[in-house]
Design a protein around this motif. Structure first.
Motif, mmCIF file in Angstrom:
data_model
loop_
_atom_site.group_PDB
_atom_site.id
_atom_site.type_symbol
_atom_site.label_atom_id
_atom_site.label_comp_id
_atom_site.label_asym_id
_atom_site.label_seq_id
_atom_site.Cartn_x
_atom_site.Cartn_y
_atom_site.Cartn_z
ATOM 1 N N UNK A 56 0.859 -1.174 0.000
ATOM 2 C CA UNK A 56 0.000 0.000 0.000
ATOM 3 C C UNK A 56 0.899 1.229 0.000
ATOM 4 N N UNK A 57 0.653 2.135 -0.919
ATOM 5 C CA UNK A 57 1.375 3.398 -0.976
ATOM 6 C C UNK A 57 0.416 4.498 -0.567
ATOM 7 N N UNK A 84 1.366 -6.732 5.107
ATOM 8 C CA UNK A 84 1.247 -5.515 4.315
ATOM 9 C C UNK A 84 2.551 -4.723 4.382
ATOM 10 N N UNK A 85 3.017 -4.320 3.248
ATOM 11 C CA UNK A 85 4.174 -3.427 3.133
ATOM 12 C C UNK A 85 3.625 -2.028 2.850
ATOM 13 N N UNK A 86 3.878 -1.090 3.763
ATOM 14 C CA UNK A 86 3.313 0.256 3.667
ATOM 15 C C UNK A 86 4.396 1.246 3.265
ATOM 16 N N UNK A 87 4.160 1.972 2.176
ATOM 17 C CA UNK A 87 5.099 2.960 1.660
ATOM 18 C C UNK A 87 4.527 4.345 1.937
ATOM 19 N N UNK A 88 5.259 5.164 2.686
ATOM 20 C CA UNK A 88 4.753 6.444 3.174
ATOM 21 C C UNK A 88 5.371 7.600 2.398
ATOM 22 N N UNK A 89 4.568 8.233 1.562
ATOM 23 C CA UNK A 89 5.071 9.285 0.666
ATOM 24 C C UNK A 89 4.459 10.639 1.004
ATOM 25 N N UNK A 90 5.317 11.544 1.472
ATOM 26 C CA UNK A 90 4.886 12.912 1.735
ATOM 27 C C UNK A 90 4.457 13.594 0.446
ATOM 28 N N UNK A 91 3.286 14.226 0.509
ATOM 29 C CA UNK A 91 2.816 15.069 -0.588
ATOM 30 C C UNK A 91 2.296 16.357 0.049
ATOM 31 N N UNK A 179 -4.294 9.901 -0.536
ATOM 32 C CA UNK A 179 -4.557 9.094 -1.724
ATOM 33 C C UNK A 179 -3.677 7.860 -1.640
ATOM 34 N N UNK A 180 -4.157 6.762 -2.213
ATOM 35 C CA UNK A 180 -3.492 5.483 -2.027
ATOM 36 C C UNK A 180 -3.340 4.720 -3.338
ATOM 37 N N UNK A 181 -2.311 3.892 -3.382
ATOM 38 C CA UNK A 181 -2.197 2.800 -4.336
ATOM 39 C C UNK A 181 -2.238 1.518 -3.509
ATOM 40 N N UNK A 185 -4.506 -0.878 -7.564
ATOM 41 C CA UNK A 185 -5.713 -0.057 -7.507
ATOM 42 C C UNK A 185 -5.328 1.384 -7.159
ATOM 43 N N UNK A 186 -5.903 2.330 -7.854
ATOM 44 C CA UNK A 186 -5.725 3.745 -7.549
ATOM 45 C C UNK A 186 -6.900 4.173 -6.678
ATOM 46 N N UNK A 187 -6.604 4.670 -5.466
ATOM 47 C CA UNK A 187 -7.656 4.894 -4.470
ATOM 48 C C UNK A 187 -7.551 6.305 -3.890
ATOM 49 N N UNK A 188 -8.289 7.272 -4.425
ATOM 50 C CA UNK A 188 -8.354 8.586 -3.787
ATOM 51 C C UNK A 188 -9.332 8.561 -2.626
#
Length: 212
Positions: A56-57, A84-91, A179-181, A185-188
């Protein structure tokens, strides 16, 4: 464009002698949503099971109330699932204080305090101020003196991380945080715990690739 196509990008083939960060920078320039750029950027903090079978991103902002609301929900889903591998991206999209917060928390990574700083800030309520930001980091065990040194030393790297994250989120067509991947799946928006679990199950069943 189908969801699965959004993440399907062409993976770059590069000599092993090249530094991973240099490879990622070039790959981002060519295709900001290539699979490796989105899932395997070595400069991006991870949580959960680093060898998990579903990734999950999340694209987030520390001033986003919805991000703060979803953080403990997602953390519980990740812990309960265990794979679950969680990727945390600052936006950071809510102004200069968001950018400052992102840089500071990413900088805390260099003293092994990213997760402490991340969850501390996500646990705050109400309006974030610079004074409150610094006090929260201090209470999370972050050395502010060491942190400012890291920001100076790694300034260009931190700028590059935020630029890459922003380019990805915009390329995916996201309009805000969180927002997530999930898989591909693209998940806003703000999924519930049950919706996360359903998407994770669909990824494991291969439905994010078949479209069924």
């Amino acid at each position: 464009m189908k969801r699965r196509e959004m993440l399907a990008g062409i993976a770059s083939v590069v000599p092993a002698v090249l530094a991973r960060s240099a490879v990622m920078a070039q790959e981002q320039a060519d295709n900001p949503i290539s699979r490796d750029s989105v899932l395997r950027d070595p400069d991006i903090p991870l949580a959960g099971n680093l060898a998990g079978d579903v990734t999950i991103v999340e694209y987030f902002d520390y001033q986003c109330p919805h991000c703060k609301r979803i953080a403990p929900i997602l953390a519980d889903v990740v812990k309960e699932d265990g794979r679950i591998r969680l990727v945390l991206k600052d936006w950071p999209i809510f102004g200069e204080l968001s950018v400052q917060s992102a840089r500071l928390v990413l900088g805390a990574k260099f003293q092994g305090k990213f997760h402490d700083a991340y969850y501390a800030l996500m646990g705050t309520s109400g309006k974030l101020t610079e004074a409150r930001l610094m006090e929260t980091l201090k209470q999370a065990g972050v050395s502010l003196e060491e942190l400012h040194g890291a920001l100076e030393t790694h300034d260009e790297k931190l700028k590059s991380i935020l630029k890459r994250n922003s380019a990805q989120a915009e390329a995916f067509g996201f309009n805000g945080t969180p927002s997530f991947i999930v898989g591909t799946f693209r998940v806003p928006g703000v999924p519930t715990a049950e919706q996360f679990k359903m998407m994770i199950a669909d990824v494991r069943a291969g439905k994010d690739k078949t479209g069924r």
